[in-house]
Design a protein around this motif. Structure first.
Motif, PDB file in Angstrom:
ATOM      1  N   GLY A  61     -31.274  22.388   9.133  1.00  0.00           N
ATOM      2  CA  GLY A  61     -31.384  23.281  10.277  1.00  0.00           C
ATOM      3  C   GLY A  61     -32.827  23.493  10.671  1.00  0.00           C
ATOM      4  O   GLY A  61     -33.755  22.997  10.015  1.00  0.00           O
ATOM      5  N   PRO A  62     -33.053  24.219  11.767  1.00  0.00           N
ATOM      6  CA  PRO A  62     -34.414  24.515  12.206  1.00  0.00           C
ATOM      7  C   PRO A  62     -35.190  25.232  11.101  1.00  0.00           C
ATOM      8  O   PRO A  62     -34.663  26.110  10.420  1.00  0.00           O
ATOM      9  N   LYS A  63     -36.449  24.839  10.954  1.00  0.00           N
ATOM     10  CA  LYS A  63     -37.252  25.373   9.860  1.00  0.00           C
ATOM     11  C   LYS A  63     -37.323  26.892   9.879  1.00  0.00           C
ATOM     12  O   LYS A  63     -37.219  27.553   8.849  1.00  0.00           O
ATOM     13  N   GLY A  64     -37.484  27.458  11.039  1.00  0.00           N
ATOM     14  CA  GLY A  64     -37.595  28.906  11.122  1.00  0.00           C
ATOM     15  C   GLY A  64     -36.336  29.608  10.651  1.00  0.00           C
ATOM     16  O   GLY A  64     -36.393  30.616   9.940  1.00  0.00           O
ATOM     17  N   LEU A  65     -35.181  29.070  11.061  1.00  0.00           N
ATOM     18  CA  LEU A  65     -33.917  29.665  10.643  1.00  0.00           C
ATOM     19  C   LEU A  65     -33.660  29.453   9.155  1.00  0.00           C
ATOM     20  O   LEU A  65     -33.157  30.334   8.462  1.00  0.00           O
ATOM     21  N   VAL A  66     -34.003  28.259   8.668  1.00  0.00           N
ATOM     22  CA  VAL A  66     -33.807  27.963   7.248  1.00  0.00           C
ATOM     23  C   VAL A  66     -34.667  28.876   6.385  1.00  0.00           C
ATOM     24  O   VAL A  66     -34.224  29.409   5.370  1.00  0.00           O
ATOM     25  N   ASP A  67     -35.917  29.059   6.801  1.00  0.00           N
ATOM     26  CA  ASP A  67     -36.808  29.936   6.034  1.00  0.00           C
ATOM     27  C   ASP A  67     -36.278  31.364   6.005  1.00  0.00           C
ATOM     28  O   ASP A  67     -36.457  32.102   5.030  1.00  0.00           O
TER      29      ASP A  67
END
Length: 301
Positions: A61-67
């Motif tokens: 998934g998108p890095k921001g959401l995953v983080d």
């Protein structure tokens, strides 16, 4: 100068926005752990094996959401409402993962669970009480009783089906002095996963001397009424008696025995079949007299 400052501010804002835009669209993969939470469990259900505490989910998934997932408490709801007793397989349903469509689930470990399912029940069983220990060889165990002699046990149904009774063992040695009875509170012997109510019962053991029967020849004792004399047809009687084995190891017991003719209160001259009274040592009992009565001639002096 003011125009240049505004231009620089706008340029910085566009740069930051662009950085967030690029970063947010960057797609990465990672593993996420999710604790398993059972839902809708049937009453009394027990899962004895195969259940894990958490699953591992590999997702993209998108890095921001995953983080952002690191700060979220994600759990997997495991519906166990349809479980039956025995071994069953439950698939981990990826559609039930608490993730939005922004994430792509690549892999789940484990992807299925093989569960050993049982049900907690209770029932009443009888107790089998025994005594174990060293005992003076002249004595024997008479009886062992438990109070109460019925208890309620609780545990997995598959194991309770195989249990119809349980043991309670009283352990004590009596190598020399042996009491008539001995009482202790004793725990019930059951498999570890089985509980009993009560967990302890009172166990009482009763002991007694070993016995044997013998014939003894005894002289006949007479206490002739005043003014009469008696002449029985025999001076001895034979007694069949039962008593402790230890008592008969020597003849001292004979000192505590007697056979005495019984004269009536209104005696007259004549011939009579008279009863005779027997005295025995403590712990002995009379089995038979030979003869039962003694023919006796009574004359006036």
């Amino acid at each position: 100068m003011m125009k240049n400052w505004q231009t620089m501010t706008l340029a910085l804002a566009l740069a930051i926005f662009t950085w967030f835009l690029v970063t947010g669209r960057e797609v990465i993969e990672t593993w996420v752990e999710m604790p398993i939470v059972m839902t809708n469990p049937p009453e009394g259900m027990i899962i004895e094996g195969g259940l894990v505490d958490k699953i591992q989910v590999r997702l993209r998934g998108p890095k921001g959401l995953v983080d952002a997932l690191a700060s979220q408490h994600l759990t997997y709801p495991l519906d166990v409402s349809e479980l039956k007793i025995g071994e069953q397989v439950l698939d981990i349903d990826a559609s039930k993962l608490p993730l939005t469509a922004s994430y792509e689930v690549i892999e789940v470990k484990p992807n299925r669970l093989t569960l050993s399912v049982d049900r907690r029940i209770s029932k009443k069983i009888a107790l089998e009480s025994t005594w174990v220990g060293k005992l003076n060889p002249d004595y024997k165990l008479l009886e062992v009783v438990a109070a109460p002699d019925l208890v309620e046990i609780r545990g997995p149904e598959t194991k309770l089906r195989k249990i119809s009774k349980a043991k309670v063992i009283l352990k004590e040695d009596f190598p020399t002095e042996v009491p008539r009875n001995w009482v202790e509170d004793v725990g019930i012997e059951l498999p570890e996963e089985i509980e009993a109510s009560p967990g302890q019962v009172r166990v009482e053991a009763f002991f007694g001397p070993k016995t044997r029967d013998i014939w003894v020849k005894m002289p006949l004792v007479m206490e002739t009424p005043e003014g009469f004399k008696a002449a029985p047809v025999q001076d001895f009687v034979r007694l069949h008696m039962e008593g402790p084995v230890a008592l008969f190891r020597n003849n001292e017991y004979r000192k505590e025995m007697a056979a005495t003719l019984v004269f009536g209160p209104e005696m007259a001259a004549g011939k009579y079949d008279l009863e005779y009274e027997v005295v025995l040592p403590d712990g002995c009992r009379l089995l038979k007299k030979n003869p039962e009565t003694v023919n006796t001639t009574i004359k006036k002096q």
